[in-house]
Design a protein around this motif. Structure first.
Motif, PDB file in Angstrom:
ATOM      1  N   ARG A  35       0.676  -1.148   0.034  1.00  0.00           N
ATOM      2  CA  ARG A  35      -0.060  -0.108  -0.082  1.00  0.00           C
ATOM      3  C   ARG A  35       0.905   1.128  -0.101  1.00  0.00           C
ATOM      4  NH1 ARG A  35      -2.637  -1.298   4.188  1.00  0.00           N
ATOM      5  NH2 ARG A  35      -1.863   0.182   5.901  1.00  0.00           N
ATOM      6  N   MET A  36       1.735   1.219   0.835  1.00  0.00           N
ATOM      7  CA  MET A  36       2.906   2.354   0.909  1.00  0.00           C
ATOM      8  C   MET A  36       3.649   2.513  -0.316  1.00  0.00           C
ATOM      9  SD  MET A  36       1.684   3.834   3.415  1.00  0.00           S
ATOM     10  CE  MET A  36       2.610   5.133   3.672  1.00  0.00           C
ATOM     11  N   PHE A  37       3.984   1.351  -1.069  1.00  0.00           N
ATOM     12  CA  PHE A  37       4.620   1.587  -2.206  1.00  0.00           C
ATOM     13  C   PHE A  37       3.885   2.241  -3.214  1.00  0.00           C
ATOM     14  CE2 PHE A  37       5.326  -0.055  -6.589  1.00  0.00           C
ATOM     15  CZ  PHE A  37       6.538  -0.414  -6.435  1.00  0.00           C
ATOM     16  N   ALA A  38       2.587   1.852  -3.388  1.00  0.00           N
ATOM     17  CA  ALA A  38       1.446   2.490  -4.156  1.00  0.00           C
ATOM     18  C   ALA A  38       1.517   4.111  -3.928  1.00  0.00           C
ATOM     19  CB  ALA A  38       0.218   1.840  -4.033  1.00  0.00           C
ATOM     20  N   GLY A  40       3.762   5.991  -2.272  1.00  0.00           N
ATOM     21  CA  GLY A  40       5.015   6.544  -2.525  1.00  0.00           C
ATOM     22  C   GLY A  40       5.048   6.967  -4.229  1.00  0.00           C
ATOM     23  N   GLY A  41       4.616   6.015  -5.016  1.00  0.00           N
ATOM     24  CA  GLY A  41       4.777   6.054  -6.346  1.00  0.00           C
ATOM     25  C   GLY A  41       3.924   7.461  -6.613  1.00  0.00           C
ATOM     26  N   VAL A  42       2.630   7.466  -6.182  1.00  0.00           N
ATOM     27  CA  VAL A  42       1.598   8.349  -6.571  1.00  0.00           C
ATOM     28  C   VAL A  42       2.049   9.711  -5.886  1.00  0.00           C
ATOM     29  CG1 VAL A  42      -0.579   9.476  -6.002  1.00  0.00           C
ATOM     30  CG2 VAL A  42      -0.429   7.085  -7.081  1.00  0.00           C
ATOM     31  N   ALA A  43       2.765   9.870  -4.876  1.00  0.00           N
ATOM     32  CA  ALA A  43       3.160  11.101  -4.105  1.00  0.00           C
ATOM     33  C   ALA A  43       4.111  11.769  -4.947  1.00  0.00           C
ATOM     34  CB  ALA A  43       3.455  10.793  -2.673  1.00  0.00           C
ATOM     35  N   LEU A  44       4.990  11.038  -5.367  1.00  0.00           N
ATOM     36  CA  LEU A  44       6.184  11.658  -6.370  1.00  0.00           C
ATOM     37  C   LEU A  44       5.529  12.394  -7.528  1.00  0.00           C
ATOM     38  CD1 LEU A  44       9.209  11.832  -6.971  1.00  0.00           C
ATOM     39  CD2 LEU A  44       8.932   9.621  -8.398  1.00  0.00           C
ATOM     40  N   VAL A  45       4.507  12.220  -8.057  1.00  0.00           N
ATOM     41  CA  VAL A  45       3.977  12.800  -9.178  1.00  0.00           C
ATOM     42  C   VAL A  45       2.623  13.333  -9.250  1.00  0.00           C
ATOM     43  CG1 VAL A  45       5.245  11.096 -10.586  1.00  0.00           C
ATOM     44  CG2 VAL A  45       2.603  10.546 -10.252  1.00  0.00           C
ATOM     45  N   LEU A  46       1.950  13.424  -7.850  1.00  0.00           N
ATOM     46  CA  LEU A  46       0.452  14.193  -7.802  1.00  0.00           C
ATOM     47  C   LEU A  46       0.566  15.499  -8.165  1.00  0.00           C
ATOM     48  CD1 LEU A  46      -2.557  13.174  -7.676  1.00  0.00           C
ATOM     49  CD2 LEU A  46      -1.970  13.456  -4.965  1.00  0.00           C
ATOM     50  N   ALA A  47       1.324  16.057  -7.697  1.00  0.00           N
ATOM     51  CA  ALA A  47       1.404  17.492  -7.744  1.00  0.00           C
ATOM     52  C   ALA A  47       1.733  17.985  -9.176  1.00  0.00           C
ATOM     53  CB  ALA A  47       2.608  18.292  -6.785  1.00  0.00           C
ATOM     54  N   ILE A  48       2.891  17.368  -9.499  1.00  0.00           N
ATOM     55  CA  ILE A  48       3.261  17.637 -11.005  1.00  0.00           C
ATOM     56  C   ILE A  48       2.016  17.132 -12.102  1.00  0.00           C
ATOM     57  CG2 ILE A  48       4.928  17.216 -12.898  1.00  0.00           C
ATOM     58  CD1 ILE A  48       6.920  16.753 -10.409  1.00  0.00           C
ATOM     59  N   THR A 162       7.599   2.829   5.853  1.00  0.00           N
ATOM     60  CA  THR A 162       8.587   3.502   5.231  1.00  0.00           C
ATOM     61  C   THR A 162       9.545   2.836   4.164  1.00  0.00           C
ATOM     62  OG1 THR A 162      10.035   2.802   7.008  1.00  0.00           O
ATOM     63  CG2 THR A 162       9.221   4.800   7.377  1.00  0.00           C
ATOM     64  N   LEU A 163       9.643   1.370   4.171  1.00  0.00           N
ATOM     65  CA  LEU A 163      10.214   0.787   3.154  1.00  0.00           C
ATOM     66  C   LEU A 163       9.405   0.817   1.829  1.00  0.00           C
ATOM     67  CD1 LEU A 163      12.133  -2.458   4.981  1.00  0.00           C
ATOM     68  CD2 LEU A 163      13.109  -0.593   3.616  1.00  0.00           C
ATOM     69  N   GLY A 164       8.237   0.563   2.054  1.00  0.00           N
ATOM     70  CA  GLY A 164       6.941   0.697   0.884  1.00  0.00           C
ATOM     71  C   GLY A 164       7.385   1.995   0.355  1.00  0.00           C
ATOM     72  N   MET A 165       7.281   3.156   1.250  1.00  0.00           N
ATOM     73  CA  MET A 165       7.499   4.494   0.610  1.00  0.00           C
ATOM     74  C   MET A 165       8.569   4.765  -0.151  1.00  0.00           C
ATOM     75  SD  MET A 165       5.756   7.483   0.298  1.00  0.00           S
ATOM     76  CE  MET A 165       4.543   7.586   1.523  1.00  0.00           C
ATOM     77  N   ALA A 166       9.815   4.212   0.293  1.00  0.00           N
ATOM     78  CA  ALA A 166      10.956   4.475  -0.359  1.00  0.00           C
ATOM     79  C   ALA A 166      11.138   3.449  -1.483  1.00  0.00           C
ATOM     80  CB  ALA A 166      12.236   3.735   0.632  1.00  0.00           C
ATOM     81  N   THR A 167      10.486   2.338  -1.686  1.00  0.00           N
ATOM     82  CA  THR A 167      10.483   1.550  -3.098  1.00  0.00           C
ATOM     83  C   THR A 167       9.680   1.974  -3.992  1.00  0.00           C
ATOM     84  OG1 THR A 167      11.150  -0.145  -1.468  1.00  0.00           O
ATOM     85  CG2 THR A 167      10.465  -0.673  -3.785  1.00  0.00           C
ATOM     86  N   GLY A 168       8.574   2.562  -3.561  1.00  0.00           N
ATOM     87  CA  GLY A 168       7.320   3.225  -4.343  1.00  0.00           C
ATOM     88  C   GLY A 168       8.260   4.447  -4.988  1.00  0.00           C
ATOM     89  N   LEU A 169       8.728   5.356  -4.251  1.00  0.00           N
ATOM     90  CA  LEU A 169       9.392   6.453  -4.997  1.00  0.00           C
ATOM     91  C   LEU A 169      10.441   6.178  -5.716  1.00  0.00           C
ATOM     92  CD1 LEU A 169       9.776   8.700  -1.537  1.00  0.00           C
ATOM     93  CD2 LEU A 169       8.309   9.226  -3.692  1.00  0.00           C
ATOM     94  N   PHE A 170      11.549   5.087  -5.366  1.00  0.00           N
ATOM     95  CA  PHE A 170      12.284   4.763  -6.483  1.00  0.00           C
ATOM     96  C   PHE A 170      11.800   4.309  -7.742  1.00  0.00           C
ATOM     97  CE2 PHE A 170      15.370   1.859  -8.192  1.00  0.00           C
ATOM     98  CZ  PHE A 170      16.679   2.323  -8.266  1.00  0.00           C
ATOM     99  N   VAL A 171      10.764   3.181  -7.708  1.00  0.00           N
ATOM    100  CA  VAL A 171      10.189   2.701  -8.594  1.00  0.00           C
ATOM    101  C   VAL A 171       9.499   3.553  -9.602  1.00  0.00           C
ATOM    102  CG1 VAL A 171       8.746   0.847  -9.676  1.00  0.00           C
ATOM    103  CG2 VAL A 171      10.459   0.467  -7.777  1.00  0.00           C
TER     104      VAL A 171
END
Length: 521
Positions: A35-38, A40-48, A162-171
């Motif tokens: 869930r946090m992986f997902a 993290g991925g959305v958080a990276l790009v949502l504002a942009i 936190t690991l999920g967030m980190a991995t999601g941001l990287f991926v």
């Protein structure tokens, strides 16, 4: 080397996880990681993504605030009903909402459709949990875990986040790079794939929820469902083995369905007067902290880093933010060890306070690397209060009130955080970037001071039957090992300890022949 490994096992609470975790515990941890992986991925790009859709900063802030408020209302309803309609059913509903919102965001940039999907579905602008997941899973873990092991289990629950967030941001960063460099996409067209990945993860989470056992439900008692489990053994044999029989099946028998329908008459969401007073004080403090965090969600922080360092692509920002969240994972791993020495409340305060200080200096960072270093330090310190905070809430309220309380706290935090993006959008529209950081840091300091003053000596409902004068600063963090106290096996039973049954207690003591003493991390 052996002594170093043994030290790491205990200091990182890995020994507690290996000793006390059940199959359901591991499934919950994996589910939260995904869930946090997902998120993290959305958080990276949502504002942009929203800016590309033509929204001003004020509109971006309003969009995020409205989405969080809609999510808060839906999540609170399902959380309050979780013990009535079934915790696993609520988790499946939440996963379905993830699938819905991810699909809509992947296929359209229409403002009203996006807003509808964000309000009805589950979309988050940052690391703050949305949806009914967290409260239900925290309550379930408290239900599955004995008090002396909760801080360690909650530490790994926070690590999975936190690991999920980190991995999601990287991926997500790598995925934008891959589409741009290898597939020839314009960088503005690389973001829908991340929302598609978000929807797929919601589908996977649905499958994981189906694997959870009856033990996760609020009214589970081994003696009441043992006959049903034995009856289903032959039909469920591929999912069972000799070591986990009786705890893994996802039963659908008519007897258990009838039992679930009767939960409404046996589970109460009413709080005692003392619990209401405690919840009121906690809610006010958590609201202050959540509003401060909501001013700088991950998606706005990612945009800020990208804006300050224009020569870096969003993929580089994703890699950098991933390292920041890896630092948060390391901090969480050692949070139980720190709490063991300082106590829950003092750990929450002393580890969270530097987070605010580092945050305030980020606008002054002259270079990209200094900025990332400040974010790194802020995340490492700020994450260390997560596990003690979850153990604190689980300990200070009686078992029958936990799900409702955690749902209420999640509602308060979500509603409070919804005001953050609104204020940030207004300030960023005025180019007052630095005010956001300073104000957020100041509110976090206020939260820490209030927490220390109000709760350092709070008495526990779970101290009934326990020797000595326990406070929330003592429980869950190794005070049971004190030579001045009776051995844990001499303590009277807790209200929620009968769920393990005599057979499970015997198995737990016989795993290594050492009893409960070494089980406390």
């Amino acid at each position: 080397m052996a002594r170093i490994l043994e030290w790491l096992l205990h200091e990182t609470s890995l020994y507690t996880l290996l000793t006390h975790a059940t199959r359901d515990t591991y499934l919950i941890l994996v589910s939260r990681f995904l869930r946090m992986f997902a998120y993290g991925g959305v958080a990276l790009v949502l504002a942009i993504f929203l800016r590309i859709a033509g929204l001003s900063w004020t509109q971006v802030g309003s969009f995020m605030s409205i989405a969080l408020l809609g999510d808060a209302a839906i999540s609170y309803f399902f959380t309050l009903k979780a013990d009535v309609i079934g915790r696993r059913r609520v988790l499946m509903i939440g996963s379905s909402l993830m699938i819905f919102s991810g699909t809509v965001f992947a296929f359209t940039k229409n403002y009203w459709l996006l807003l509808f999907a964000a309000v009805i579905g589950v979309i988050t602008p940052g690391a703050h949990e949305v949806g009914p997941f967290r409260a239900v899973q925290e309550s379930t873990l408290a239900h599955l875990t004995k008090p002396e092991a909760r801080t360690g289990i909650y530490a790994w629950f926070a690590v999975s986040s936190t690991l999920g967030m980190a991995t999601g941001l990287f991926v997500a960063g790598w995925l934008t790079y891959f589409q741009r460099e290898w597939l020839g996409y314009e960088w503005t067209d690389t973001y829908p794939a991340i929302f598609g990945m978000y929807a797929v993860i919601g589908l996977i989470k649905t499958g994981l929820t189906l694997l959870l056992s009856d033990r996760c439900e609020a009214d589970y008692r081994p003696g009441r469902v043992r006959a049903n489990l034995e009856e289903q053994e032959n039909s469920s044999r591929p999912l069972l083995n000799a070591s986990n029989r009786g705890r893994l099946s996802y039963t659908k028998s008519s007897e258990v369905r009838e039992r679930v329908r009767r939960i409404g008459s046996s589970v109460t969401t009413k709080l005692s007067p003392e619990s209401k007073r405690t919840l009121l004080r906690l809610g006010a403090l958590f609201a202050i902290n959540s509003f401060a965090s909501g001013m700088l969600p991950v998606t706005l922080m990612s945009f800020y880093v990208n804006w300050r360092t224009r020569r870096y692509f969003i993929s580089h920002v994703g890699y950098a933010m991933s390292v920041v969240w890896l630092a948060a994972s390391v901090g969480v791993l050692f949070s139980a060890a720190v709490a063991k020495r300082l106590g829950l409340v003092k750990t929450m305060v002393l580890m969270h306070l530097p987070n605010a200080i580092f945050l305030a200096f980020i606008p002054l960072a002259p270079t990209f690397w200094i900025m990332i270093s400040l974010l790194f330090a802020s995340a490492a310190c700020g994450s260390m209060d997560q596990a003690p905070r979850m153990a604190f809430v689980a300990a200070v309220f009686p078992p029958e009130e936990r799900t409702a309380v955690m749902g209420t706290i999640n509602l308060i935090r979500t509603v409070a955080s919804a005001g953050g993006p609104l204020l940030s959008g207004f300030l960023w529209e005025k180019k007052m970037w630095w005010v956001t950081f300073v104000l957020s840091a100041s509110l976090k300091v206020l939260y820490d001071v209030g927490l220390l003053v109000m709760f350092v000596n709070t008495k526990l409902p779970e101290q009934e039957g326990r020797p000595g004068e326990f406070t929330v600063a003592d429980v869950d963090v190794g005070i049971l090992l004190s030579e001045n106290l009776a051995h844990p096996e001499e303590f009277g039973p807790l209200d929620d300890e009968d769920e393990y049954g005599e057979e499970e207690e015997a198995n737990a003591r016989n795993r290594d022949g050492k009893g409960m003493y070494e089980d406390v991390a």
